[in-house]
Design a protein around this motif. Structure first.
Motif, short mmCIF file in Angstrom:
data_model
loop_
_atom_site.label_atom_id
_atom_site.label_comp_id
_atom_site.label_asym_id
_atom_site.label_seq_id
_atom_site.Cartn_x
_atom_site.Cartn_y
_atom_site.Cartn_z
N ASN A 12 6.01 11.30 20.52
CA ASN A 12 7.35 10.92 20.07
C ASN A 12 7.49 11.34 18.60
O ASN A 12 7.08 10.62 17.68
CB ASN A 12 7.53 9.40 20.24
N LEU A 13 8.05 12.52 18.39
CA LEU A 13 8.11 13.11 17.05
C LEU A 13 9.04 12.35 16.11
O LEU A 13 8.75 12.22 14.91
CB LEU A 13 8.55 14.58 17.16
N GLU A 14 10.16 11.86 16.64
CA GLU A 14 11.11 11.12 15.79
C GLU A 14 10.45 9.84 15.26
O GLU A 14 10.59 9.49 14.09
CB GLU A 14 12.39 10.79 16.56
N ALA A 15 9.72 9.15 16.14
CA ALA A 15 9.03 7.92 15.74
C ALA A 15 7.93 8.23 14.72
O ALA A 15 7.80 7.56 13.70
CB ALA A 15 8.44 7.22 16.97
N LEU A 16 7.15 9.27 15.00
CA LEU A 16 6.05 9.63 14.09
C LEU A 16 6.59 10.02 12.71
O LEU A 16 6.05 9.60 11.68
CB LEU A 16 5.23 10.79 14.68
N THR A 17 7.67 10.79 12.68
CA THR A 17 8.27 11.21 11.41
C THR A 17 8.74 9.99 10.61
O THR A 17 8.52 9.92 9.39
CB THR A 17 9.45 12.16 11.68
N ALA A 18 9.36 9.03 11.30
CA ALA A 18 9.84 7.81 10.61
C ALA A 18 8.67 7.01 10.06
O ALA A 18 8.73 6.48 8.94
CB ALA A 18 10.67 6.97 11.58
N VAL A 19 7.59 6.92 10.82
CA VAL A 19 6.42 6.14 10.38
C VAL A 19 5.74 6.85 9.20
O VAL A 19 5.35 6.18 8.22
CB VAL A 19 5.43 5.92 11.56
N LEU A 20 5.61 8.15 9.25
CA LEU A 20 4.97 8.87 8.14
C LEU A 20 5.80 8.72 6.85
O LEU A 20 5.24 8.57 5.76
CB LEU A 20 4.77 10.35 8.49
N ALA A 21 7.12 8.72 6.98
CA ALA A 21 7.99 8.53 5.81
C ALA A 21 7.80 7.12 5.25
O ALA A 21 7.72 6.93 4.02
CB ALA A 21 9.45 8.77 6.19
N ALA A 22 7.71 6.14 6.15
CA ALA A 22 7.50 4.75 5.70
C ALA A 22 6.15 4.61 5.01
O ALA A 22 6.03 3.93 3.98
CB ALA A 22 7.59 3.80 6.90
N LEU A 23 5.12 5.27 5.53
CA LEU A 23 3.79 5.21 4.92
C LEU A 23 3.80 5.87 3.54
O LEU A 23 3.13 5.39 2.62
CB LEU A 23 2.74 5.87 5.83
N GLY A 35 -5.42 7.14 18.25
CA GLY A 35 -5.37 7.84 19.53
C GLY A 35 -4.13 7.64 20.38
O GLY A 35 -3.22 6.92 20.00
N ASP A 36 -4.13 8.31 21.55
CA ASP A 36 -2.95 8.50 22.38
C ASP A 36 -1.88 9.24 21.57
O ASP A 36 -0.77 8.74 21.34
CB ASP A 36 -2.43 7.19 23.00
N LEU A 37 -2.26 10.44 21.18
CA LEU A 37 -1.33 11.32 20.47
C LEU A 37 -0.27 11.83 21.44
O LEU A 37 0.87 12.08 21.06
CB LEU A 37 -2.08 12.52 19.87
N VAL A 38 -0.68 12.01 22.71
CA VAL A 38 0.19 12.63 23.70
C VAL A 38 0.45 11.69 24.88
O VAL A 38 -0.04 10.57 24.92
CB VAL A 38 -0.43 13.95 24.21
N GLY A 39 1.18 12.19 25.87
CA GLY A 39 1.54 11.41 27.05
C GLY A 39 2.90 10.78 26.83
O GLY A 39 3.26 10.46 25.69
N TYR A 40 3.66 10.62 27.88
CA TYR A 40 5.01 10.01 27.90
C TYR A 40 6.09 10.85 27.21
O TYR A 40 7.15 11.07 27.76
CB TYR A 40 5.03 8.61 27.25
N GLY A 41 5.87 11.30 25.98
CA GLY A 41 6.95 11.87 25.16
C GLY A 41 7.06 13.39 25.22
O GLY A 41 6.21 14.08 25.78
N PRO A 42 8.13 13.92 24.57
CA PRO A 42 8.49 15.33 24.71
C PRO A 42 7.91 16.30 23.67
O PRO A 42 8.14 17.50 23.79
CB PRO A 42 10.02 15.29 24.58
N ASN A 43 7.20 15.81 22.65
CA ASN A 43 6.73 16.72 21.59
C ASN A 43 5.21 16.64 21.32
O ASN A 43 4.78 16.35 20.19
CB ASN A 43 7.48 16.44 20.29
N MET A 224 13.60 14.15 26.20
CA MET A 224 12.87 13.79 27.42
C MET A 224 13.67 14.20 28.66
O MET A 224 13.10 14.68 29.64
CB MET A 224 12.56 12.28 27.44
N ALA A 225 14.99 14.01 28.58
CA ALA A 225 15.84 14.41 29.70
C ALA A 225 15.80 15.93 29.88
O ALA A 225 15.67 16.44 31.00
CB ALA A 225 17.27 13.93 29.46
#
Ligand code: ZN
Length: 241
Positions: A12-23, A35-43, A224-225
């Motif tokens: 989930n790139l949008e979530a990761l980008t928001a978290v990295l900005a917050a950090l 871990g669990d970098l992948v699975g479920y999401g589109p990026n 995802m769609a």
């Protein structure tokens, strides 16, 4: 010294980008990914690239293990399995090699980091209740063990034989206690809050805080769609389950 601890990004790139900005706003010195970098999401590729760039330590989760053929796809539910098959079809050779290089446990400075549990890191146990927590405390000697996997943030302490589930999102680490701290999920929270979750360990102040940050969920859902990932995986992001 402040350490950002992130887990369960799930492409989930949008979530990761928001978290990295917050950090970055919190002036973190280093980031550890559980871990669990992948699975479920589109990026998957974009998320792995960013994590390689931003994190000093990266561990593997069960979805990462599935991608490199270390974990049977039959152990996943049908939606997760479908997303993993899609991920295998798009992941780059270089990122596959990176996932193959990951360890499942990291111990440093009296803190332990794992994806799922200290007892059997590649059996992918879930730590939810008193009994499981009590059991897991037998398998580490560090002051605190940070984990993810359940996507439910949680702070559990042990003093002598007494286990407590700590209310709230902040804990001052007491010298005579040990802790199991689940930092929640960046890319697919499951505690009925859709905002991304992550942890911050302030080593000098001996404080751990769990943080939340919102991200544009509709953008992720549209991707995802477009990738024809299961609709259920997209809709659950909105409710945080
Ligand atoms: Zn996960």
């Amino acid at each position: 010294m402040k350490i950002g601890i992130i887990s369960d990004i799930h492409a989930n790139l949008e979530a990761l980008t928001a978290v990295l900005a917050a950090l970055a706003r919190l002036k973190i010195d280093q980031i550890i990914c559980l871990g669990d970098l992948v699975g479920y999401g589109p990026n998957p590729n974009e998320c792995i690239d960013l994590i390689r760039q931003e994190c000093s330590v990266v561990l593997a989760g069960n979805h990462d293990y599935a991608i490199i053929g270390q974990e049977d796809l039959e152990r996943f539910n049908s939606h997760a399995k479908q997303a993993l098959e899609w991920t295998r079809s798009v992941i780059s050779a270089q990122n596959l090699d990176f996932l193959r290089s990951l360890e499942v446990v990291f111990s440093h400075d009296n803190y332990l980091y794992v994806h799922a549990s200290p007892a059997r890191p590649t059996d992918w146990d879930y730590v939810f209740d008193d009994w499981e927590a009590q059991y897991q405390f037998n398998f580490f000697t560090e002051h605190a063990c940070f984990l993810g996997h359940s996507h439910v943030p949680m702070i559990i302490s042990k003093m002598q034989d007494h286990i407590s589930f700590i209310e709230g999102v902040r804990v001052e680490l007491a010298e005579n206690c040990q802790y199991l701290i689940n930092v929640g999920s960046v890319g697919q929270p499951r505690d009925l809050k859709p905002e991304s979750c992550f942890g911050v360990l302030d080593v000098s102040r001996q404080v751990v805080e769990l943080h939340r940050v919102g991200y544009p969920i509709e953008v992720t859902q549209a991707k995802m769609a477009a990738a024809k990932l299961p609709e259920h995986l997209a809709s659950r992001l909105k409710i945080g389950y």
